[in-house]
Design an enzyme around this catalytic site. Structure first.
Site, PDB file in Angstrom:
ATOM      1  N   GLU A  75     -21.189   1.823 -22.460  1.00 12.99           N
ATOM      2  CA  GLU A  75     -21.169   2.175 -23.882  1.00 12.99           C
ATOM      3  C   GLU A  75     -22.214   1.307 -24.563  1.00 12.99           C
ATOM      4  O   GLU A  75     -21.993   0.125 -24.807  1.00 12.99           O
ATOM      5  CB  GLU A  75     -19.777   1.949 -24.491  1.00 12.99           C
ATOM      6  N   SER A 119     -22.426   4.918 -37.189  1.00 16.53           N
ATOM      7  CA  SER A 119     -22.010   5.885 -36.173  1.00 16.53           C
ATOM      8  C   SER A 119     -20.507   6.117 -36.140  1.00 16.53           C
ATOM      9  O   SER A 119     -20.023   6.835 -35.268  1.00 16.53           O
ATOM     10  CB  SER A 119     -22.468   5.407 -34.784  1.00 16.53           C
ATOM     11  N   CYS A 133      -5.319   1.013   6.645  1.00 14.99           N
ATOM     12  CA  CYS A 133      -6.028  -0.224   6.966  1.00 14.99           C
ATOM     13  C   CYS A 133      -5.552  -0.773   8.307  1.00 14.99           C
ATOM     14  O   CYS A 133      -4.419  -0.554   8.738  1.00 14.99           O
ATOM     15  CB  CYS A 133      -5.842  -1.260   5.860  1.00 14.99           C
ATOM     16  N   HIS A 175       0.828  -1.194   0.000  1.00 17.77           N
ATOM     17  CA  HIS A 175       0.000   0.000   0.000  1.00 17.77           C
ATOM     18  C   HIS A 175       0.868   1.253   0.000  1.00 17.77           C
ATOM     19  O   HIS A 175       2.097   1.197   0.166  1.00 17.77           O
ATOM     20  CB  HIS A 175      -0.937  -0.011   1.196  1.00 17.77           C
ATOM     21  N   GLU A 187       1.343   3.687   2.113  1.00 15.54           N
ATOM     22  CA  GLU A 187       2.113   3.997   3.315  1.00 15.54           C
ATOM     23  C   GLU A 187       3.430   3.228   3.362  1.00 15.54           C
ATOM     24  O   GLU A 187       4.460   3.749   3.807  1.00 15.54           O
ATOM     25  CB  GLU A 187       1.284   3.669   4.567  1.00 15.54           C
ATOM     26  N   LEU A 218     -14.745  -3.460 -27.020  1.00 20.24           N
ATOM     27  CA  LEU A 218     -14.959  -3.056 -25.626  1.00 20.24           C
ATOM     28  C   LEU A 218     -13.756  -3.399 -24.757  1.00 20.24           C
ATOM     29  O   LEU A 218     -13.890  -3.903 -23.641  1.00 20.24           O
ATOM     30  CB  LEU A 218     -16.243  -3.680 -25.062  1.00 20.24           C
ATOM     31  N   ALA A 241     -29.863   6.820 -39.525  1.00 23.06           N
ATOM     32  CA  ALA A 241     -31.038   5.949 -39.451  1.00 23.06           C
ATOM     33  C   ALA A 241     -30.678   4.483 -39.663  1.00 23.06           C
ATOM     34  O   ALA A 241     -31.328   3.590 -39.115  1.00 23.06           O
ATOM     35  CB  ALA A 241     -32.074   6.387 -40.481  1.00 23.06           C
ATOM     36  N   TRP A 299     -17.249   7.779 -37.778  1.00 22.60           N
ATOM     37  CA  TRP A 299     -17.015   8.177 -36.402  1.00 22.60           C
ATOM     38  C   TRP A 299     -17.684   9.519 -36.196  1.00 22.60           C
ATOM     39  O   TRP A 299     -17.458  10.440 -36.984  1.00 22.60           O
ATOM     40  CB  TRP A 299     -15.522   8.282 -36.107  1.00 22.60           C
TER      41      TRP A 299
END
Length: 362
Positions: free
Chosen positions: A284, A162, A69, A44, A46, A198, A158, A164
């Site tokens: 998304e 999409s 912690c 961590h 610290e 993705l 339509a 870009w």
């Protein structure tokens, strides 16, 4: 403390499901040691700061962005390390809500005779770990819905085209938002229409934990050969209990989520993701899922990229939302941040009013 927060931001992409934490050990204006939590399971903040400070830490002040912690997890308690180092004072930005800490770290330090101050730059520390606090305190992740639209509020032609709408700068910016998330949420409709990866694509050697790809697929329509099934990142399908499992998905990780309104219960889906230690969800998807999350009061934040183009009346809208009876029922949003990203404008917005679809249920 501002220095400690900047250090904590270095762990923005790599600490999930742990919080991002920074630490500075100082004596007056002299910095003796610094550190940040870099990855879950590793030391961590610290520990790194105390190692760098060495014996000079005795009697010094440790500035920590989150309560140290007090329990043995994958690493020993940081409160014990601070006590052993002999620091004279600890300044904590924010308490840790996790039930195995939740004030125990602060009490352990005080019991050892160390002065503890809590609350310095508290809001900034909370913002840095907004997903962690959401998962622990609300039982669901922080949900950030990403939208890219034309100046006339359209997200695709339509016919669904999409790519870009936004420019390269905006698309690169989205990769960084993906990287900080624990999961990327989409829907089978988006998979069928766009076949997205993705995944996260960052330049250089920046360390990140690949986010889980979570696909809302009520009837298990994701086709064989879809990019989200390519194994380059973990993927889970969220489907209805009565969905028939096709042969090509028989071995895919998936979980049944109770039905609601013809689809799956989004509240239950997010609760399940929280149980998988998901802090932040980056959404998304198409206007149906994005609109459903906002209408259900589950969209905590909208990340909207506005391109200086026009797509016309027949193009697809940004969100599918229920009609309003009057202006008093409109959704109200607070602008958290606005900035230019290449040729596009990025707005970071948060709902400030109860979603009309939920108002009657409260």
């Amino acid at each position: 403390m501002a220095h400690a927060l900047r250090l904590a931001e270095k762990g923005l992409y790599g600490t999930q499901p742990n919080p991002r934490v920074g630490c500075v050990v100082a004596r007056g204006d002299t910095v003796l040691g610094t550190g940040w939590h870099q990855r879950a399971g590793e030391p961590h903040a610290e520990v790194f700061a105390l190692r760098e400070a060495g014996e000079a830490a005795r009697g010094a002040t440790a500035y920590v962005t989150l309560e140290p912690c007090a329990h043995h997890g994958r690493t020993p308690p940081c409160a014990d390390a601070l006590i052993a180092a002999g620091v004279g004072r600890v300044v904590v930005a924010h308490e840790d809500p996790f039930d195995k800490v939740a004030g125990a770290g602060i009490e352990k330090l005080r019991a050892a005779g160390i002065g503890v101050q809590v609350g310095l730059m508290r809001d900034a520390a909370h913002e840095l770990n907004i997903g962690f606090f959401s998962r622990i305190q609300r039982g669901r992740p922080w949900v950030r819905v990403k939208l890219a639209m034309s100046l006339d509020g359209r997200t695709a032609l339509a016919d669904g085209s999409s790519k870009w709408i936004t420019g390269e700068g905006a698309r690169a910016d989205v990769q960084r938002w993906r990287a900080r998330a624990s999961a990327i949420l989409s829907a089978s409709g988006t998979v069928l229409a766009d076949d997205p990866h993705l995944t996260v694509r960052l330049p250089g050697d920046e360390r990140f934990v690949p986010p889980l790809r979570a696909i809302v697929d009520t009837s298990l329509r994701t086709p064989a050969g879809a990019r989200v099934l390519d194994g380059t990142a973990p993927t889970v399908l969220l489907h209805a209990p009565d969905a028939r499992v096709p042969a090509h998905l028989a071995d895919m990780p998936r979980t049944a989520v109770r039905r609601a309104d013809g689809g799956i219960d989004l509240h239950a889906a997010l609760h399940w993701l929280a149980l998988q230690d998901v802090n932040e969800v980056h959404v998304e998807a198409g206007p149906a899922l994005c609109g459903a999350l906002l209408a259900a009061g589950l969209a905590d934040e909208l990340l909207v990229y506005i391109a200086p183009i026009l797509l016309g009346d027949r193009a697809r809208p940004m969100l599918h939302l229920p009609p309003l009876d009057d202006m008093a029922s409109r959704w109200k949003l607070q602008t958290v941040d606005r900035r230019q990203v290449g040729d596009d404008m990025r707005l970071q917005l948060r709902p400030t009013s109860v979603a009309p679809a939920q108002a009657g249920a409260q």
